[in-house]
Scaffold this active site. Structure first.
Site, PDB file in Angstrom:
ATOM      1  N   SER A 120       6.541  -0.839   4.597  1.00 36.69           N
ATOM      2  CA  SER A 120       6.771  -1.952   5.524  1.00 36.69           C
ATOM      3  C   SER A 120       8.214  -2.437   5.423  1.00 36.69           C
ATOM      4  O   SER A 120       8.788  -2.909   6.405  1.00 36.69           O
ATOM      5  CB  SER A 120       5.793  -3.096   5.234  1.00 36.69           C
ATOM      6  OG  SER A 120       5.850  -3.463   3.877  1.00 36.69           O
ATOM      7  N   SER A 121       8.836  -2.286   4.236  1.00 35.11           N
ATOM      8  CA  SER A 121      10.228  -2.728   4.087  1.00 35.11           C
ATOM      9  C   SER A 121      11.163  -1.889   4.952  1.00 35.11           C
ATOM     10  O   SER A 121      12.057  -2.419   5.621  1.00 35.11           O
ATOM     11  CB  SER A 121      10.660  -2.667   2.619  1.00 35.11           C
ATOM     12  OG  SER A 121      10.475  -1.369   2.098  1.00 35.11           O
ATOM     13  N   ALA A 143       0.826  -1.214   0.000  1.00 39.13           N
ATOM     14  CA  ALA A 143       0.000   0.000   0.000  1.00 39.13           C
ATOM     15  C   ALA A 143       0.860   1.264   0.000  1.00 39.13           C
ATOM     16  O   ALA A 143       0.358   2.372   0.093  1.00 39.13           O
ATOM     17  CB  ALA A 143      -0.927  -0.001   1.222  1.00 39.13           C
ATOM     18  N   GLY A 144       2.173   1.093  -0.087  1.00 41.92           N
ATOM     19  CA  GLY A 144       3.058   2.255  -0.118  1.00 41.92           C
ATOM     20  C   GLY A 144       3.299   2.859   1.250  1.00 41.92           C
ATOM     21  O   GLY A 144       3.553   4.055   1.372  1.00 41.92           O
ATOM     22  N   LEU A 145       3.197   2.040   2.307  1.00 41.91           N
ATOM     23  CA  LEU A 145       3.391   2.556   3.676  1.00 41.91           C
ATOM     24  C   LEU A 145       4.741   2.121   4.251  1.00 41.91           C
ATOM     25  O   LEU A 145       4.980   2.225   5.448  1.00 41.91           O
ATOM     26  CB  LEU A 145       2.248   2.092   4.580  1.00 41.91           C
ATOM     27  CG  LEU A 145       0.843   2.478   4.113  1.00 41.91           C
ATOM     28  CD1 LEU A 145      -0.199   2.006   5.107  1.00 41.91           C
ATOM     29  CD2 LEU A 145       0.736   3.977   3.914  1.00 41.91           C
ATOM     30  N   ASP A 148      11.887   6.928   3.636  1.00 41.50           N
ATOM     31  CA  ASP A 148      11.115   5.906   4.354  1.00 41.50           C
ATOM     32  C   ASP A 148      11.814   5.491   5.643  1.00 41.50           C
ATOM     33  O   ASP A 148      11.208   5.426   6.713  1.00 41.50           O
ATOM     34  CB  ASP A 148      10.912   4.671   3.465  1.00 41.50           C
ATOM     35  CG  ASP A 148      10.156   4.989   2.195  1.00 41.50           C
ATOM     36  OD1 ASP A 148       9.628   6.117   2.097  1.00 41.50           O
ATOM     37  OD2 ASP A 148      10.101   4.137   1.306  1.00 41.50           O
TER      38      ASP A 148
END
Length: 389
Positions: free
Chosen positions: A129-130, A125-127, A174
């Site tokens: 997590s990686s 979802a583009g949040l 990120d």
């Protein structure tokens, strides 16, 4: 929500290792309020950590073997610190191995450890997590082995892990947001110098709602590379005519308009988006400081128009979601978030209106595309941290 993931991760650790974990860590996903596709164009971004986490239950095991358990995937991976650490063909393992590899290269005195992790950050979802996975493991190992790494070093180790072991040439935003996040604060980050400052993000009567298109178009990588090439070409042309310009920060709309013919329609559009987006980030900081949420919403909507029409990284599904909320009185602003060609829209909405809005847009979206819409209510939260029981 936080307690639930901590309890289930802890229980899974106890079942597998017949012992309670010595430490629990939480590493958050992130959103970006505004500042899209300017991280590689010497601009500023405005990310924040959110209340969606990867939870890590960790203990030292007093030998050189490391046991990694991905609870959600029901997968286990073992490796020995004495062996050479190199990428494997299991993607989630590489995020962790990349971090361990760098720590070993820095001469860190690592010992064997057992870790179970579980996530409530929506995947794809583009949040980020990686980034939460890389930074969470880096932060955990830093704490349990007393490595004295700074937050900045942990973020950079996370980024390098993704470059070297995963093969994704990501920016720093990120990882930085995941580690440096603060409750009710956004981070204005200079992606070039890594200078940063916090600004208040207490949304009062408004909330942030993410609508997930549930699509990821294959254009993401090729489109991203094309845009980078186009803006680099554009900047070279601008520098020739205006020697005082070193980066897009030194550039203004008047310069672009003088060069419109030389740049050509395509490069003009790309560069115009970048120059205006850099300005919008500055304006958004002022709007947040003044609690001017109407202004912030307008800026978000302007960004989406630019991403869709000038930078051309949106897609029909995201454009539909953004257009569908434009006439809703409860919505102040909406835009695509992330690299593009799918993913989420981020919406600034009146508190209490979320459920009705989700139901209405989900119905319209299903009719138009036959796809189930997902929605996530998020709050601006603190960065990677050790959970104190």
């Amino acid at each position: 929500m936080k307690k639930k993931i901590i309890q289930s991760t802890t229980a899974h650790f106890e079942n597998n290792f017949q012992n309670s974990p010595e430490h629990i860590f939480l590493s958050p996903g992130r959103i970006n309020i505004i500042g899209e596709h300017v991280d590689y164009n010497d601009g500023f971004v405005l990310p924040a950590a959110i209340n969606k986490y990867i939870c890590f239950a960790v203990s030292q095991n007093h030998n050189s073997e490391c046991v990694l358990i991905a609870k959600d995937l029901n997968e286990t991976y073992r490796f020995d610190l004495k062996d050479e650490i190199k990428p494997v063909n299991i993607m989630w393992v590489n995020y962790i191995l990349g971090v361990v590899h760098q720590l070993k290269e820095k001469g860190a005195d690592l010992k064997g450890f057992n870790v179970v992790f579980s996530s409530n950050i929506p995947m794809g979802a583009g949040l980020s997590s990686s980034a939460a996975l890389e930074c969470g493991i880096g932060y955990a190992l830093n704490k349990i082995f007393d490595l004295h790494l700074s937050k900045k070093e942990i973020a950079l180790i996370g980024q390098k892990s993704e470059h070297t072991f995963v093969g994704v040439n990501c920016g720093i935003m990120d990882q930085f947001a995941s580690v440096f996040g603060k409750k009710n604060k956004v981070i204005k980050l200079d992606c070039t110098s890594l200078e940063y400052e916090y600004h208040k993000a207490d949304f009062n009567n408004y909330s942030l709602l993410l609508l997930d298109s549930n699509v990821k178009h294959t254009l993401l990588t090729s489109g991203y590379n094309d845009r980078r090439n186009e803006v680099e070409q554009g900047l070279e042309i601008i520098k020739e005519k205006f020697p005082e310009v070193a980066t897009f920060r030194d550039c203004n709309e008047k310069m672009l308009s003088d060069l419109k013919e030389t740049l050509g329609d395509l490069l003009y559009k790309r560069c115009n988006f970048v120059v205006k987006e850099i300005q919008r980030v500055q304006a958004a900081v002022t709007a947040l400081e003044n609690s001017n949420f109407v202004q912030l919403g307008q800026l978000m909507s302007e960004t989406h128009h630019g991403l869709s029409q000038e930078y051309e990284v949106s897609c029909d599904e995201i454009d539909f979601m953004v257009n569908a909320v434009q006439n809703e009185k409860s919505v102040l602003g909406s835009r695509m978030m992330g690299g593009g060609f799918g993913g989420c829209s981020i919406n600034l909405v009146e508190k209490g209106s979320e459920n009705d809005l989700i139901e209405k847009i989900a119905k319209q979206y299903k009719t138009a595309f036959g796809i189930e819409l997902k929605a996530y209510k998020v709050k601006v939260s603190k960065g990677t941290t050790k959970y104190k029981k």
